[in-house]
Design a protein around this motif. Sequence first.
Motif, PDB file in Angstrom:
ATOM      1  N   SER A 262     -23.335  -7.183  29.035  1.00  0.00           N
ATOM      2  CA  SER A 262     -23.587  -7.110  27.598  1.00  0.00           C
ATOM      3  C   SER A 262     -22.489  -7.812  26.820  1.00  0.00           C
ATOM      4  CB  SER A 262     -23.643  -5.641  27.147  1.00  0.00           C
ATOM      5  OG  SER A 262     -24.770  -5.002  27.713  1.00  0.00           O
ATOM      6  N   VAL A 263     -22.850  -8.232  25.618  1.00  0.00           N
ATOM      7  CA  VAL A 263     -21.871  -8.802  24.693  1.00  0.00           C
ATOM      8  C   VAL A 263     -21.764  -7.848  23.518  1.00  0.00           C
ATOM      9  CG1 VAL A 263     -21.263 -10.771  23.239  1.00  0.00           C
ATOM     10  CG2 VAL A 263     -22.553 -11.144  25.359  1.00  0.00           C
ATOM     11  N   ILE A 264     -20.557  -7.405  23.248  1.00  0.00           N
ATOM     12  CA  ILE A 264     -20.332  -6.504  22.107  1.00  0.00           C
ATOM     13  C   ILE A 264     -19.328  -7.195  21.200  1.00  0.00           C
ATOM     14  CG2 ILE A 264     -19.549  -4.215  21.390  1.00  0.00           C
ATOM     15  CD1 ILE A 264     -20.257  -3.153  24.150  1.00  0.00           C
ATOM     16  N   LEU A 265     -19.753  -7.520  19.997  1.00  0.00           N
ATOM     17  CA  LEU A 265     -18.858  -8.226  19.078  1.00  0.00           C
ATOM     18  C   LEU A 265     -17.843  -7.262  18.454  1.00  0.00           C
ATOM     19  CD1 LEU A 265     -21.260 -10.760  17.295  1.00  0.00           C
ATOM     20  CD2 LEU A 265     -19.946 -11.049  19.403  1.00  0.00           C
ATOM     21  N   GLY A 266     -16.980  -7.804  17.620  1.00  0.00           N
ATOM     22  CA  GLY A 266     -15.794  -7.088  17.152  1.00  0.00           C
ATOM     23  C   GLY A 266     -16.044  -5.810  16.360  1.00  0.00           C
ATOM     24  N   TYR A 267     -15.087  -4.898  16.468  1.00  0.00           N
ATOM     25  CA  TYR A 267     -15.021  -3.690  15.636  1.00  0.00           C
ATOM     26  C   TYR A 267     -16.197  -2.733  15.868  1.00  0.00           C
ATOM     27  CZ  TYR A 267     -11.621  -6.650  13.323  1.00  0.00           C
ATOM     28  OH  TYR A 267     -10.550  -7.458  13.080  1.00  0.00           O
ATOM     29  N   THR A 268     -16.800  -2.838  17.020  1.00  0.00           N
ATOM     30  CA  THR A 268     -17.934  -1.953  17.317  1.00  0.00           C
ATOM     31  C   THR A 268     -17.484  -0.797  18.192  1.00  0.00           C
ATOM     32  OG1 THR A 268     -19.773  -3.441  16.917  1.00  0.00           O
ATOM     33  CG2 THR A 268     -20.022  -1.953  18.779  1.00  0.00           C
ATOM     34  N   ASN A 269     -18.044   0.368  17.946  1.00  0.00           N
ATOM     35  CA  ASN A 269     -17.704   1.561  18.721  1.00  0.00           C
ATOM     36  C   ASN A 269     -18.887   2.037  19.553  1.00  0.00           C
ATOM     37  OD1 ASN A 269     -15.191   1.666  17.611  1.00  0.00           O
ATOM     38  ND2 ASN A 269     -15.659   3.326  16.195  1.00  0.00           N
ATOM     39  N   LYS A 270     -18.607   2.223  20.819  1.00  0.00           N
ATOM     40  CA  LYS A 270     -19.559   2.913  21.699  1.00  0.00           C
ATOM     41  C   LYS A 270     -18.666   3.863  22.502  1.00  0.00           C
ATOM     42  CE  LYS A 270     -22.439   2.463  25.719  1.00  0.00           C
ATOM     43  NZ  LYS A 270     -21.811   3.700  26.233  1.00  0.00           N
ATOM     44  N   TYR A 271     -18.190   4.840  21.809  1.00  0.00           N
ATOM     45  CA  TYR A 271     -17.091   5.656  22.304  1.00  0.00           C
ATOM     46  C   TYR A 271     -17.497   6.520  23.496  1.00  0.00           C
ATOM     47  CZ  TYR A 271     -12.467   7.542  21.143  1.00  0.00           C
ATOM     48  OH  TYR A 271     -11.147   7.833  21.138  1.00  0.00           O
ATOM     49  N   HIS A 272     -18.754   6.950  23.489  1.00  0.00           N
ATOM     50  CA  HIS A 272     -19.158   8.027  24.395  1.00  0.00           C
ATOM     51  C   HIS A 272     -20.049   7.540  25.531  1.00  0.00           C
ATOM     52  CE1 HIS A 272     -17.504  10.738  21.421  1.00  0.00           C
ATOM     53  NE2 HIS A 272     -18.158  10.057  20.505  1.00  0.00           N
ATOM     54  N   VAL A 285     -20.827  -2.026  14.575  1.00  0.00           N
ATOM     55  CA  VAL A 285     -21.906  -1.122  15.006  1.00  0.00           C
ATOM     56  C   VAL A 285     -21.278   0.162  15.524  1.00  0.00           C
ATOM     57  CG1 VAL A 285     -23.733  -0.837  16.750  1.00  0.00           C
ATOM     58  CG2 VAL A 285     -23.470  -3.019  15.541  1.00  0.00           C
ATOM     59  N   ASN A 286     -21.922   1.276  15.297  1.00  0.00           N
ATOM     60  CA  ASN A 286     -21.475   2.529  15.909  1.00  0.00           C
ATOM     61  C   ASN A 286     -22.638   3.131  16.688  1.00  0.00           C
ATOM     62  OD1 ASN A 286     -19.180   4.553  16.023  1.00  0.00           O
ATOM     63  ND2 ASN A 286     -20.940   5.830  15.576  1.00  0.00           N
ATOM     64  N   HIS A 327     -23.374  -3.650  11.656  1.00  0.00           N
ATOM     65  CA  HIS A 327     -23.289  -2.462  10.799  1.00  0.00           C
ATOM     66  C   HIS A 327     -24.362  -1.403  11.070  1.00  0.00           C
ATOM     67  CE1 HIS A 327     -20.020  -3.591   8.120  1.00  0.00           C
ATOM     68  NE2 HIS A 327     -20.508  -4.811   8.076  1.00  0.00           N
ATOM     69  N   THR A 328     -25.094  -1.540  12.162  1.00  0.00           N
ATOM     70  CA  THR A 328     -26.102  -0.503  12.452  1.00  0.00           C
ATOM     71  C   THR A 328     -25.449   0.695  13.121  1.00  0.00           C
ATOM     72  OG1 THR A 328     -28.065  -1.862  12.416  1.00  0.00           O
ATOM     73  CG2 THR A 328     -28.076  -0.079  14.011  1.00  0.00           C
ATOM     74  N   LYS A 329     -25.923   1.882  12.767  1.00  0.00           N
ATOM     75  CA  LYS A 329     -25.373   3.129  13.333  1.00  0.00           C
ATOM     76  C   LYS A 329     -26.497   3.904  14.017  1.00  0.00           C
ATOM     77  CE  LYS A 329     -22.002   2.396  10.213  1.00  0.00           C
ATOM     78  NZ  LYS A 329     -21.284   1.168  10.483  1.00  0.00           N
ATOM     79  N   ALA A 383     -20.332   1.107   5.127  1.00  0.00           N
ATOM     80  CA  ALA A 383     -19.697  -0.091   5.709  1.00  0.00           C
ATOM     81  C   ALA A 383     -18.266  -0.234   5.179  1.00  0.00           C
ATOM     82  CB  ALA A 383     -20.518  -1.330   5.373  1.00  0.00           C
ATOM     83  N   LYS A 384     -18.109   0.047   3.893  1.00  0.00           N
ATOM     84  CA  LYS A 384     -16.792  -0.050   3.258  1.00  0.00           C
ATOM     85  C   LYS A 384     -15.810   0.915   3.933  1.00  0.00           C
ATOM     86  CE  LYS A 384     -17.423  -0.673  -1.130  1.00  0.00           C
ATOM     87  NZ  LYS A 384     -17.707  -0.364  -2.536  1.00  0.00           N
ATOM     88  N   VAL A 385     -16.279   2.125   4.174  1.00  0.00           N
ATOM     89  CA  VAL A 385     -15.423   3.134   4.824  1.00  0.00           C
ATOM     90  C   VAL A 385     -15.086   2.696   6.250  1.00  0.00           C
ATOM     91  CG1 VAL A 385     -15.342   5.510   5.689  1.00  0.00           C
ATOM     92  CG2 VAL A 385     -16.303   5.048   3.427  1.00  0.00           C
ATOM     93  N   ALA A 386     -16.122   2.270   6.996  1.00  0.00           N
ATOM     94  CA  ALA A 386     -15.904   1.870   8.394  1.00  0.00           C
ATOM     95  C   ALA A 386     -14.892   0.730   8.470  1.00  0.00           C
ATOM     96  CB  ALA A 386     -17.224   1.455   9.030  1.00  0.00           C
ATOM     97  N   MET A 387     -15.008  -0.238   7.581  1.00  0.00           N
ATOM     98  CA  MET A 387     -14.102  -1.385   7.612  1.00  0.00           C
ATOM     99  C   MET A 387     -12.689  -0.980   7.198  1.00  0.00           C
ATOM    100  SD  MET A 387     -16.698  -4.322   6.191  1.00  0.00           S
ATOM    101  CE  MET A 387     -15.683  -5.757   6.525  1.00  0.00           C
TER     102      MET A 387
END
Lengths: 427, 84
Positions: A262-272, A285-286, A327-329, A383-387
């Motif tokens: 997979s390719v995951i671009l910057g600042y994305t979270n897939k923590y779990h 993306v979260n 920016h999709t959650k 989005a503003k908060v996430a950034m």
Amino acid sequence: MRLLLFDGSPQARGRFNPLAWSHPIWELRCGITTLAEKLHARLNPDDVACFVPEYMAEAYAQRTQWKVNDTAALASEDLLAVNARVKAASLDVTGTGPSEVGLAQDGEVLYARVAATDAGKLNRQDFEGFLESAKAALPAKTVLLPTYNYIWELILENPGQITADFQALGRSGIEGTVEQPTAIRGEGKNVYVGRGAVVHPVVVLDAEGGPIYLDEGVQVHPFTRIEGPCYVGRKSILLGTKCREGNSIGPVCRVGGEVEESVILGYTNKYHDGFLGHAYVGEWVNLGALTTNSDLKNDYSAVSVILDGRHPISTGSTKVGSLIGDHTKTSIGTLFNTGAYVGAMGLLMATGKVLPKFIPSFSCLLDGLVTKGFGKNSLYATAKVAMGRRNCQWTQADEKMWDAVYEMTAPARETAIRRARKTMFRA
Amino acid sequence: MATAAERVRAITGRILGIDPADIKPEHSFAVDLGAESIQSVELVAMFEQEFGIEMDEDEALAVETVGEAIEYITRLCREQGVEI
């Protein structure tokens, strides 16, 4: 020589959605580097200018040092305009030489080399006019240059590109810290741990199947197993991840669970925990805990993808996961179908069912049904908060770009909303 | 034919699992009727379908009470030429 980057027609760009809604195609990563970085390394230009759709020009200009949509860049130098979908490794064109236009079989301009002496013959009012006049006024020939035509091709070529980029960059060895016990399988020369990167104890770096490149400041937490080929971008964190072969992650991502090709671009979270396979995931993306995608159909037939909300396109591959816009959650327990198109700026609340294969941008999904949700201003606020949490700023230019995307994606979304309302009402 | 107020109470009752007879105009969707944010999105979708109107998301989600919802929907029906 000045390199001019362009994406081609809107139809060609559309085949890279949902990522192309907010990115020029050359900004997309395949392997360790982006398509633009590969073209730059191949052509070694003196400088670069680029031409993007007008709606994203201001937002893109904030994140690049190149001139954006500046027609002054079309004058007085040797120019090489290159369609960013051309595969850099196959581009056998020198930056200087007599003027020449390379066309695909359907007439699309793949490159146009314009000698400084010929620049005056061309339309320099706008870039489309420039390309058209180059096609008409300069010697043109049909060329068989391989191009990327659909976004899933970037997924399918990612493992091979990581290996090729690793060789091209020529870095290996440990510049960061590898705490013990850590197992490195395969040849040590196939592992690079960048400056400031820390590999915690009880990690397996398995480079038997391909190289592993951990960029500056990466942290690899205990119980992570990384299979090469793999690229982990600057300041990303892997959290006990089952990082199977062929992943490009980062920069500044947090990734746990199982991830494959997979390719995951910057600042994305897939923590779990949760499986992501053969996916292309945008920025910011979260993915909530246990978000999982299918990348293989039960009958092993080729996966199809719906890019426009109506027409399935066969990928020709048995393995394609989800395509997820910026920016999709997703909520906990979100399940994506094989070859799912998940638009940008989505808010997806799952209830255990596999979600539809086409989810328009700016969708709020409830119980698998598209609703208007809380409106785009609420999504912008999130989005503003996430950034802000990553010291990045949401700007007026960003908002203007996303407003345009909202309008462009409205027809598909409104169709889905109308359909969903009828279903909800009947229930 | 049911009035706009009765139709709003019926939809609200159905989404929130409450007897429509127990829903009063002064009730706040969130505080008195316990609507979660997700349910408020469902309510907007169902009101749009029930009355055949289009609501602005920001305006719709700013509505706090059942009475305000009835007024808002009645106004939109008038503005959008929908008979109620």
